[in-house]
Design an enzyme around this catalytic site. Structure first.
Site, PDB file in Angstrom:
ATOM      1  N   LYS A 222       0.825  -1.203   0.000  1.00 25.48           N
ATOM      2  CA  LYS A 222       0.000   0.000   0.000  1.00 25.48           C
ATOM      3  C   LYS A 222       0.866   1.264   0.000  1.00 25.48           C
ATOM      4  CE  LYS A 222      -3.508  -2.374  -0.540  1.00 25.48           C
ATOM      5  NZ  LYS A 222      -4.645  -2.852   0.179  1.00 25.48           N
ATOM      6  N   SER A 264     -11.334  -2.157   0.402  1.00 28.02           N
ATOM      7  CA  SER A 264     -10.747  -3.259   1.164  1.00 28.02           C
ATOM      8  C   SER A 264     -11.823  -4.206   1.683  1.00 28.02           C
ATOM      9  CB  SER A 264      -9.956  -2.691   2.345  1.00 28.02           C
ATOM     10  OG  SER A 264      -8.956  -1.829   1.862  1.00 28.02           O
ATOM     11  N   ARG A 383      -5.418 -12.911   7.727  1.00 25.22           N
ATOM     12  CA  ARG A 383      -4.982 -12.951   6.330  1.00 25.22           C
ATOM     13  C   ARG A 383      -4.106 -14.158   6.030  1.00 25.22           C
ATOM     14  NH1 ARG A 383      -6.459  -8.295   2.808  1.00 25.22           N
ATOM     15  NH2 ARG A 383      -7.734  -7.097   4.234  1.00 25.22           N
TER      16      ARG A 383
HETATM   17  P1  GTP Z   1      -8.483  -6.460   0.395  1.00 25.72           P
HETATM   18  O1  GTP Z   1      -7.456  -7.538   0.350  1.00 25.72           O
HETATM   19  O2  GTP Z   1      -8.750  -5.980   1.804  1.00 25.72           O
HETATM   20  O3  GTP Z   1      -8.191  -5.296  -0.508  1.00 25.72           O
HETATM   21  O4  GTP Z   1      -9.897  -7.111   0.036  1.00 25.72           O
HETATM   22  P2  GTP Z   1     -10.571  -7.747  -1.259  1.00 25.72           P
HETATM   23  O5  GTP Z   1     -11.305  -6.680  -2.002  1.00 25.72           O
HETATM   24  O6  GTP Z   1      -9.612  -8.583  -2.014  1.00 25.72           O
HETATM   25  O7  GTP Z   1     -11.697  -8.648  -0.585  1.00 25.72           O
HETATM   26  P3  GTP Z   1     -11.962 -10.224  -0.645  1.00 25.72           P
HETATM   27  O8  GTP Z   1     -12.101 -10.765  -2.026  1.00 25.72           O
HETATM   28  O9  GTP Z   1     -10.973 -10.882   0.234  1.00 25.72           O
HETATM   29  O10 GTP Z   1     -13.416 -10.333   0.026  1.00 25.72           O
HETATM   30  C1  GTP Z   1     -13.690  -9.914   1.315  1.00 25.72           C
HETATM   31  C2  GTP Z   1     -15.007 -10.437   1.813  1.00 25.72           C
HETATM   32  O11 GTP Z   1     -16.055 -10.222   0.868  1.00 25.72           O
HETATM   33  C3  GTP Z   1     -14.977 -11.937   2.090  1.00 25.72           C
HETATM   34  O12 GTP Z   1     -15.547 -12.171   3.357  1.00 25.72           O
HETATM   35  C4  GTP Z   1     -15.816 -12.520   1.007  1.00 25.72           C
HETATM   36  O13 GTP Z   1     -16.451 -13.695   1.435  1.00 25.72           O
HETATM   37  C5  GTP Z   1     -16.797 -11.405   0.663  1.00 25.72           C
HETATM   38  N1  GTP Z   1     -17.230 -11.478  -0.751  1.00 25.72           N
HETATM   39  C6  GTP Z   1     -16.413 -11.506  -1.836  1.00 25.72           C
HETATM   40  N2  GTP Z   1     -17.135 -11.607  -2.989  1.00 25.72           N
HETATM   41  C7  GTP Z   1     -18.441 -11.628  -2.624  1.00 25.72           C
HETATM   42  C8  GTP Z   1     -19.672 -11.725  -3.354  1.00 25.72           C
HETATM   43  O14 GTP Z   1     -19.721 -11.788  -4.583  1.00 25.72           O
HETATM   44  N3  GTP Z   1     -20.819 -11.707  -2.614  1.00 25.72           N
HETATM   45  C9  GTP Z   1     -20.797 -11.623  -1.248  1.00 25.72           C
HETATM   46  N4  GTP Z   1     -21.966 -11.614  -0.603  1.00 25.72           N
HETATM   47  N5  GTP Z   1     -19.653 -11.554  -0.520  1.00 25.72           N
HETATM   48  C10 GTP Z   1     -18.498 -11.554  -1.193  1.00 25.72           C
HETATM   49  C1  SPV Z   2      -6.450  -3.723   2.194  1.00 26.73           C
HETATM   50  O1  SPV Z   2      -6.718  -3.367   3.355  1.00 26.73           O
HETATM   51  O2  SPV Z   2      -6.952  -3.157   1.189  1.00 26.73           O
HETATM   52  C2  SPV Z   2      -5.537  -4.857   1.951  1.00 26.73           C
HETATM   53  C3  SPV Z   2      -4.821  -5.428   3.094  1.00 26.73           C
HETATM   54  O3  SPV Z   2      -5.378  -5.272   0.822  1.00 26.73           O
HETATM   55  S1  SPV Z   2      -3.438  -4.469   3.531  1.00 26.73           S
HETATM   56  O4  SPV Z   2      -2.298  -4.924   2.742  1.00 26.73           O
HETATM   57  O5  SPV Z   2      -3.213  -4.705   4.933  1.00 26.73           O
HETATM   58  O6  SPV Z   2      -3.691  -3.077   3.271  1.00 26.73           O
HETATM   59 MN    MN Z   3      -6.411  -4.040  -0.679  1.00 24.42          MN
END
Ligand code: GTP
Ligand code: SPV
Ligand code: MN
Length: 599
Positions: A222, A264, A383
């Protein structure tokens, strides 16, 4: 800074490393200040990684999982006050506060540097200082960037090997160039009082103190790839974005590269690893990246994207064989888990994982845990850090130094109401407006209140390294330079019914929306004009294989509620006012147009 000599001899890099004097001097300067017992250059080799894992284990920083079931994987717990990014302590240290803008925390560069260097003076006594050269982006890419992170944390050293291209490859890319990011991380016992994540864009410098949590301390991610990256992108004419990148192939051989910005913990990793439902025979989705995209304008007038990372730092809770089989395959080995549950026989567990719940579990704080216990077993922001090479659906283009041409950009947030499943912007400016007004309910990825809608322009609110108004203007500017701009969309997987349940099944079924998006970029998906933008025409979203209840919900998901939109437009104006006269006029105009269309 201090001209003191190190009390120990700082070794030069391992034999065969070419290393500019500027790098050596940076290492010497900080060794003199922080006074480590030892300085250790990392070369990124597997042998070295294995040695570090053993050392970290001996120090009690990580513990091995049952290697017969979780080969190459380890467990770690963070300090309980240090489990997520901390936005109030994340500062942009530009010469003036105006340059950082009203959405960032600003601190005076000289003052902040003096304070943090004061903390770091002598702070590595008795410890090893790791020198971590790392490369963000495919080797040889003109977009790739080199950083040198100095850290007293072996957890950081190990994690950086998973998340970046670490070691010799970075110094090879640097060659004799002086353009590298200086990163300095001091754990300071995870002292909340001395926790700061400070960015000095003018100096290409990052200082991180008092934390050992991923987003605060894996400085390539980040800090460099987004905050410093976005600042550089503004100066140099490119974009650093909080976006996944995926490749879609249709049965007829149509290929699309799609980038998507969700805040996020709002679904980027899941969408980037999507497995199409059974009805989508012959469709294939593969992953370029799951969190960050660097995008530049190609000579052909298209937007080209690379993923600067080499691993995934994914949210564990909710990840299962049902929701994300590719993530499960990715984290099945060579993974560092942080703050999930741990069983006595060396298995990990988190809420939402399928299969039997292991016996004798301890929660993320180390307390005994069993089903029905009042607290969560895994921290909601626990994570996994896994090498991207483990992903069975890794796209072939992932190491292409030129990047991939993006044909669609998607914005999406977590919205229980108001936003329909999918909208297509009428044009680039309208698309930038959709991104600029992105709102989402807050999640556990950052410290603070959960579930409140806040504006998160382009999912970059916590990551934009300069004035948000200038950033939005930069987006408009990039659009004017693209002769073949990507089409822009807004999605919402999280709309809820009156019963509080999600109206859309999400995950693999998001393929249905992705198919329409791809079709639209090729000019053959049927759309219907609405006040919000183009929406799928009757029958244009495929529903074969969807449960009847989900089909019945489609009308509710796509509904436009006038009262909700009146409220939404009011909320949007708060951001607009916040950005003051730096809010680009074309976006103010877009809001007026939307108001008029809604009547
Ligand atoms: P960062 O790493 O924090 O940037 O997050 P990210 O955007 O990659 O989020 P990630 O894909 O890990 O999803 C985070 C949460 O959203 C998880 O608990 C998933 O289960 C939920 N989630 C992801 N896709 C969907 C979807 O299509 N529908 C629902 N209801 N939940 C979802
Ligand atoms: C986020 O918070 O958007 C992440 C996890 O992808 S961190 O690398 O901790 O920011
Ligand atoms: Mn992220």
């Amino acid at each position: 800074m201090s001209a003191a000599q190190p009390t120990i001899a700082v070794p030069t890099p391992p034999q065969g490393y070419a290393c500019p004097l500027a790098v050596l001097n940076w290492v010497r300067e900080i060794a003199a200040l922080a006074q480590p017992a030892e300085v250790r250059w990392l070369d990124g080799s597997y042998l070295e990684y294995a040695t570090l894992l053993q050392l970290a284990q001996a120090q009690g920083v990580i513990q091995p999982l049952d290697q017969s079931r979780w080969p190459g994987s380890y467990y770690s717990r963070s300090h309980p006050s240090d489990v997520a990014r901390i936005e109030e302590r994340t500062v942009i240290c530009t010469p003036t506060a105006d340059e950082a803008g009203p959405t960032n925390h600003w601190a005076d560069p000289a003052e902040m540097k003096t304070r943090l260097m004061g903390y770091i003076a002598g702070a590595f006594a008795g410890k090893t200082m790791y020198v971590v050269p790392y490369l963000m982006g495919p080797p040889g890419s003109r977009l790739a960037k080199v950083g040198i992170e100095l850290t007293d944390s072996i957890y950081v050293a190990i994690s950086m090997r998973v998340m970046t291209r670490m070691g010799r490859v970075a110094l090879d890319q640097l060659g004799s160039s002086l353009e590298f990011n200086r990163g300095l991380h001091a754990t300071l016992g995870c002292d909340l009082e001395r926790r700061w994540i400070a960015h000095f864009p003018q100096e290409n410098l990052i200082l991180s103190t008092g934390s050992n949590y991923g987003g605060n301390v894996l400085l390539g991610k980040k800090c460099l790839a987004l905050r410093i990256g976005s600042w550089l992108g503004h100066r140099q004419g490119w974009l650093a974005e909080h976006m996944l990148i995926l490749k879609v192939e249709s049965p007829t051989g149509e290929v699309n590269f799609v980038a998507a910005a969700f805040p996020s913990a709002c679904g980027k990793t899941n969408f980037a690893m999507l497995i199409p439902p059974k009805a989508y025979q012959g469709w294939k989705v593969t992953t370029i990246g799951d969190d960050i995209a660097w995008m530049r304008i190609g000579a052909d007038g298209r937007l080209y994207a690379i993923n600067p990372e080499n691993g995934y730092f994914g949210v564990a809770p909710g990840t299962s064989h049902a929701s994300n089989p590719n993530a499960m395959a990715t984290l099945a080995r060579d993974t560092i888990f942080t703050n999930v549950g741990l069983s006595a026989d060396g298995a990990v567990w988190w809420e939402g994982l399928d299969g039997p719940i292991p016996e004798n579990l301890k929660d993320w704080k180390g307390n005994p845990w069993k089903p029905g216990s009042p607290e969560k077993c895994a921290h909601p922001n626990s994570r996994f850090a896994s090498p991207m090479i483990n992903n069975p659906a890794l796209a072939a283009e992932v190491n292409d130094p030129n990047g991939v041409p993006i044909s669609a950009i998607i914005f999406g947030g977590r919205r229980a109401t108001t936003y329909p499943l999918v909208i297509q912007a009428f044009n680039w400016t309208h698309g930038v407006y959709l991104g600029a007004t992105l709102g989402s309910e807050t999640t556990a990825a950052a410290a603070g209140t959960l579930g409140q809608v806040r504006r998160d322009p382009m999912a970059m609110l916590p990551f934009c390294g300069y004035h948000m108004g200038d950033y939005l203007n930069h987006w408009l500017h990039i659009g004017r330079k693209l002769s073949h701009p990507p089409r822009i969309f807004h999605v919402n997987w999280f709309r809820k019914g009156t019963d509080g349940k999600f109206l859309w099944p999400g995950f693999g079924d998001n393929m249905r929306v992705l198919e329409w998006i791809c079709a639209r970029t090729h000019g053959h998906g049927l759309g219907e004009e609405t006040p919000l933008g183009w929406m799928p025409a009757e029958g244009a979203l495929r529903t074969d294989g969807l449960a009847p209840a989900d089909i019945a919900n489609l009308a509710k998901i796509q509904a436009i509620d006038k009262a909700e939109w009146d409220r939404e437009l009011e909320l949007q104006s708060e951001l607009f006012q916040h950005l003051g006269d730096r809010m680009p006029k074309p976006l103010i105009y877009e809001r007026e147009l939307l108001k008029a269309r809604l009547g």
